[in-house]
Scaffold this motif. Structure first.
Motif, PDB file in Angstrom:
ATOM      1  N   VAL A 124     -10.336  25.836 -64.582  1.00  0.00           N
ATOM      2  CA  VAL A 124     -10.365  24.586 -63.818  1.00  0.00           C
ATOM      3  C   VAL A 124      -9.740  24.784 -62.445  1.00  0.00           C
ATOM      4  CG1 VAL A 124      -9.455  22.229 -63.723  1.00  0.00           C
ATOM      5  CG2 VAL A 124     -10.325  23.144 -65.884  1.00  0.00           C
ATOM      6  N   ALA A 125      -8.582  25.444 -62.416  1.00  0.00           N
ATOM      7  CA  ALA A 125      -7.896  25.676 -61.137  1.00  0.00           C
ATOM      8  C   ALA A 125      -8.763  26.493 -60.192  1.00  0.00           C
ATOM      9  CB  ALA A 125      -6.561  26.376 -61.379  1.00  0.00           C
ATOM     10  N   GLU A 126      -9.441  27.510 -60.715  1.00  0.00           N
ATOM     11  CA  GLU A 126     -10.303  28.338 -59.869  1.00  0.00           C
ATOM     12  C   GLU A 126     -11.517  27.552 -59.389  1.00  0.00           C
ATOM     13  OE1 GLU A 126      -9.298  32.729 -61.825  1.00  0.00           O
ATOM     14  OE2 GLU A 126     -10.828  31.427 -62.736  1.00  0.00           O
ATOM     15  N   ASN A 127     -12.061  26.686 -60.219  1.00  0.00           N
ATOM     16  CA  ASN A 127     -13.180  25.848 -59.806  1.00  0.00           C
ATOM     17  C   ASN A 127     -12.810  24.985 -58.615  1.00  0.00           C
ATOM     18  OD1 ASN A 127     -15.969  25.234 -61.371  1.00  0.00           O
ATOM     19  ND2 ASN A 127     -14.549  26.329 -62.724  1.00  0.00           N
ATOM     20  N   ILE A 128     -11.596  24.450 -58.615  1.00  0.00           N
ATOM     21  CA  ILE A 128     -11.164  23.592 -57.507  1.00  0.00           C
ATOM     22  C   ILE A 128     -10.784  24.429 -56.293  1.00  0.00           C
ATOM     23  CG2 ILE A 128      -9.435  21.905 -56.776  1.00  0.00           C
ATOM     24  CD1 ILE A 128      -9.297  20.970 -59.695  1.00  0.00           C
ATOM     25  N   ALA A 129     -10.091  25.549 -56.518  1.00  0.00           N
ATOM     26  CA  ALA A 129      -9.595  26.370 -55.411  1.00  0.00           C
ATOM     27  C   ALA A 129     -10.715  26.995 -54.597  1.00  0.00           C
ATOM     28  CB  ALA A 129      -8.676  27.471 -55.947  1.00  0.00           C
ATOM     29  N   LEU A 130     -11.899  27.124 -55.178  1.00  0.00           N
ATOM     30  CA  LEU A 130     -13.026  27.696 -54.442  1.00  0.00           C
ATOM     31  C   LEU A 130     -13.430  26.840 -53.248  1.00  0.00           C
ATOM     32  CD1 LEU A 130     -15.186  29.016 -57.406  1.00  0.00           C
ATOM     33  CD2 LEU A 130     -14.278  30.380 -55.526  1.00  0.00           C
ATOM     34  N   GLY A 131     -12.918  25.607 -53.170  1.00  0.00           N
ATOM     35  CA  GLY A 131     -13.190  24.776 -52.008  1.00  0.00           C
ATOM     36  C   GLY A 131     -12.444  25.229 -50.768  1.00  0.00           C
ATOM     37  N   GLU A 132     -11.412  26.044 -50.943  1.00  0.00           N
ATOM     38  CA  GLU A 132     -10.632  26.538 -49.821  1.00  0.00           C
ATOM     39  C   GLU A 132     -11.209  27.870 -49.369  1.00  0.00           C
ATOM     40  OE1 GLU A 132      -9.134  26.165 -47.121  1.00  0.00           O
ATOM     41  OE2 GLU A 132      -7.530  24.949 -47.988  1.00  0.00           O
ATOM     42  N   ASN A 133     -10.664  28.420 -48.276  1.00  0.00           N
ATOM     43  CA  ASN A 133     -11.134  29.708 -47.756  1.00  0.00           C
ATOM     44  C   ASN A 133     -11.082  30.784 -48.826  1.00  0.00           C
ATOM     45  OD1 ASN A 133     -11.547  28.635 -45.230  1.00  0.00           O
ATOM     46  ND2 ASN A 133      -9.512  29.177 -44.499  1.00  0.00           N
ATOM     47  N   ALA A 134     -12.153  31.558 -48.923  1.00  0.00           N
ATOM     48  CA  ALA A 134     -12.223  32.635 -49.917  1.00  0.00           C
ATOM     49  C   ALA A 134     -11.093  33.641 -49.673  1.00  0.00           C
ATOM     50  CB  ALA A 134     -13.572  33.326 -49.846  1.00  0.00           C
ATOM     51  N   ALA A 144      -3.608  20.278 -57.695  1.00  0.00           N
ATOM     52  CA  ALA A 144      -3.335  19.054 -58.452  1.00  0.00           C
ATOM     53  C   ALA A 144      -3.578  17.814 -57.606  1.00  0.00           C
ATOM     54  CB  ALA A 144      -1.902  19.074 -58.967  1.00  0.00           C
ATOM     55  N   GLU A 145      -3.205  17.867 -56.323  1.00  0.00           N
ATOM     56  CA  GLU A 145      -3.443  16.725 -55.433  1.00  0.00           C
ATOM     57  C   GLU A 145      -4.935  16.463 -55.267  1.00  0.00           C
ATOM     58  OE1 GLU A 145      -1.481  17.777 -51.851  1.00  0.00           O
ATOM     59  OE2 GLU A 145       0.548  17.452 -52.653  1.00  0.00           O
ATOM     60  N   ALA A 146      -5.722  17.533 -55.133  1.00  0.00           N
ATOM     61  CA  ALA A 146      -7.174  17.369 -54.989  1.00  0.00           C
ATOM     62  C   ALA A 146      -7.778  16.785 -56.257  1.00  0.00           C
ATOM     63  CB  ALA A 146      -7.815  18.714 -54.655  1.00  0.00           C
ATOM     64  N   ALA A 147      -7.305  17.233 -57.410  1.00  0.00           N
ATOM     65  CA  ALA A 147      -7.803  16.708 -58.680  1.00  0.00           C
ATOM     66  C   ALA A 147      -7.474  15.235 -58.816  1.00  0.00           C
ATOM     67  CB  ALA A 147      -7.214  17.498 -59.839  1.00  0.00           C
ATOM     68  N   GLN A 148      -6.263  14.857 -58.421  1.00  0.00           N
ATOM     69  CA  GLN A 148      -5.865  13.456 -58.504  1.00  0.00           C
ATOM     70  C   GLN A 148      -6.695  12.610 -57.549  1.00  0.00           C
ATOM     71  OE1 GLN A 148      -1.776  12.708 -57.489  1.00  0.00           O
ATOM     72  NE2 GLN A 148      -1.751  10.701 -58.463  1.00  0.00           N
ATOM     73  N   ALA A 157      -6.213  16.787 -68.106  1.00  0.00           N
ATOM     74  CA  ALA A 157      -5.130  16.652 -69.089  1.00  0.00           C
ATOM     75  C   ALA A 157      -5.645  16.733 -70.520  1.00  0.00           C
ATOM     76  CB  ALA A 157      -4.387  15.341 -68.862  1.00  0.00           C
ATOM     77  N   ARG A 158      -6.890  16.362 -70.740  1.00  0.00           N
ATOM     78  CA  ARG A 158      -7.463  16.396 -72.090  1.00  0.00           C
ATOM     79  C   ARG A 158      -7.952  17.783 -72.493  1.00  0.00           C
ATOM     80  NH1 ARG A 158     -10.007  11.600 -70.178  1.00  0.00           N
ATOM     81  NH2 ARG A 158     -11.981  12.725 -69.964  1.00  0.00           N
ATOM     82  N   LEU A 159      -8.046  18.714 -71.551  1.00  0.00           N
ATOM     83  CA  LEU A 159      -8.554  20.055 -71.852  1.00  0.00           C
ATOM     84  C   LEU A 159      -7.482  20.887 -72.546  1.00  0.00           C
ATOM     85  CD1 LEU A 159     -10.488  20.726 -68.522  1.00  0.00           C
ATOM     86  CD2 LEU A 159     -11.459  20.120 -70.754  1.00  0.00           C
ATOM     87  N   PRO A 160      -7.873  21.853 -73.345  1.00  0.00           N
ATOM     88  CA  PRO A 160      -6.912  22.607 -74.174  1.00  0.00           C
ATOM     89  C   PRO A 160      -5.778  23.264 -73.390  1.00  0.00           C
ATOM     90  CG  PRO A 160      -9.163  23.111 -74.824  1.00  0.00           C
ATOM     91  CD  PRO A 160      -9.266  22.269 -73.600  1.00  0.00           C
ATOM     92  N   ALA A 161      -6.100  23.865 -72.254  1.00  0.00           N
ATOM     93  CA  ALA A 161      -5.074  24.558 -71.477  1.00  0.00           C
ATOM     94  C   ALA A 161      -4.923  23.967 -70.086  1.00  0.00           C
ATOM     95  CB  ALA A 161      -5.398  26.052 -71.384  1.00  0.00           C
ATOM     96  N   GLY A 162      -5.316  22.710 -69.913  1.00  0.00           N
ATOM     97  CA  GLY A 162      -5.167  22.063 -68.619  1.00  0.00           C
ATOM     98  C   GLY A 162      -5.907  22.802 -67.514  1.00  0.00           C
ATOM     99  N   TYR A 163      -5.193  23.095 -66.428  1.00  0.00           N
ATOM    100  CA  TYR A 163      -5.810  23.751 -65.276  1.00  0.00           C
ATOM    101  C   TYR A 163      -6.224  25.194 -65.578  1.00  0.00           C
ATOM    102  CZ  TYR A 163      -4.560  19.862 -62.233  1.00  0.00           C
ATOM    103  OH  TYR A 163      -4.472  18.615 -61.657  1.00  0.00           O
ATOM    104  N   GLU A 164      -5.706  25.791 -66.638  1.00  0.00           N
ATOM    105  CA  GLU A 164      -6.044  27.169 -66.985  1.00  0.00           C
ATOM    106  C   GLU A 164      -7.169  27.238 -68.027  1.00  0.00           C
ATOM    107  OE1 GLU A 164      -4.914  29.683 -65.239  1.00  0.00           O
ATOM    108  OE2 GLU A 164      -3.943  28.084 -64.087  1.00  0.00           O
ATOM    109  N   THR A 165      -7.769  26.105 -68.347  1.00  0.00           N
ATOM    110  CA  THR A 165      -8.884  26.091 -69.295  1.00  0.00           C
ATOM    111  C   THR A 165     -10.103  26.771 -68.676  1.00  0.00           C
ATOM    112  OG1 THR A 165      -8.111  24.005 -70.245  1.00  0.00           O
ATOM    113  CG2 THR A 165     -10.393  24.621 -70.682  1.00  0.00           C
TER     114      THR A 165
END
Length: 285
Positions: A124-134, A144-148, A157-165
């Motif tokens: 999940v974290a990598e999916n969101i972070a790809l929006g920034e410069n490679a 977390a701010e972008a997700a919010q 929050a419902r995913l098994p490992a949160g941002y590391e799922t």
């Protein structure tokens, strides 16, 4: 036979090339964008997707583009990103023709969210972070701010490992999401990227009405200080824009605020009342 096709493809030369103007400090957007008498037809098409289009996106404002399928709404976004160049007319960025700018500078200044988001088989974290410069490490708090901001924090929050799922089914243990949930992560990815121009093509098409209402309630805060173009079929989304353009027959036929367009009793008003399934007396402007 297939290798011949491959080499033919690799030998193709790009039709869209760099312009001579470089912006070392990055491209800003202080005046706005102007489509000036733009006519464009896709390769091998005999019918223009846009015909003598004149359209202005004021800097710092939210502009909505509505219209029937095939009217050319997504084509406007593709020309803005310089995936294609118009056959006639010009697209101007703060008065500069897009064809005069370096492609890297232009595309770094644009955040584009297409209707069908890309599903990256990563965390999940990598999916969101790809929006920034490679290649740049993105602090977890920014992710977390972008997700919010995109309203994706409850989903994560419902995913098994949160941002590391791990998402997707390509790898063992991956978790798949619904189309609307993938769209939420794509929105988070879009808001992480601090580009002066934000283009959203049907940003809430796969969301249910509750999720759409929640996200649109935050939308104006999210685009503060940026220029935004929202392409949508949903007039409940378009009504929140500073100005709405109605695109039909490959050109603009109406423009104004939601209230102004309802007062015209034209194409927009008829479609609005059809969407809300009510008569003008029943629905407040």
């Amino acid at each position: 036979l297939f290798l011949s096709d491959l080499f033919s493809f690799l030998n193709l030369q790009p039709a869209v090339t760099d312009g001579p103007v470089s912006m070392p400090g990055g491209l800003s957007l202080t005046q706005g964008i102007c489509f000036s008498d733009v006519t464009f037809a896709y390769p091998d098409s005999t019918h223009p997707a846009l015909r003598h289009l004149n359209l202005e996106l004021a800097a710092g404002q939210v502009t909505a583009l509505v219209g029937p399928n095939g009217a050319g709404k997504s084509t406007v976004a593709k020309l803005l990103c310089r995936l294609y160049d118009p056959q006639e007319g010009r697209v101007l960025w703060d008065g500069m023709d897009l064809r005069d700018l370096r492609l890297a500078d232009l595309r770094q200044a644009i955040t584009m969210l297409f209707q069908e988001p890309v599903r990256y088989h990563a965390t999940v974290a990598e999916n969101i972070a790809l929006g920034e410069n490679a290649g740049l490490a993105v602090p977890p708090e920014r992710i977390a701010e972008a997700a919010q901001a995109a309203g994706a924090e409850d989903l994560i929050a419902r995913l098994p490992a949160g941002y590391e799922t791990l998402l997707g089914k390509w790898f063992a243990g991956g978790v798949d999401l619904s189309v609307g949930e993938w769209q939420r992560l794509a929105l988070a990815r879009a808001f992480l990227r601090c580009a002066p121009l934000l283009i959203l093509d049907e940003p809430t098409s796969a969301m249910d009405s509750w999720a759409e209402t929640d996200w649109m309630g935050r939308f104006r805060d999210l685009v503060a200080g940026r220029t935004a173009l929202v392409i949508t079929h949903r007039f409940t989304t378009a009504m929140r824009a500073d100005v709405i353009y109605v695109l039909e027959g490959q050109r603009i036929v109406e423009s104004g605020t939601h209230a102004q367009l309802l007062a015209l009793h034209g194409r927009y008003a008829a479609s609005w009342y059809a969407q809300v399934q009510a008569t003008p007396a029943e629905v407040p402007a």
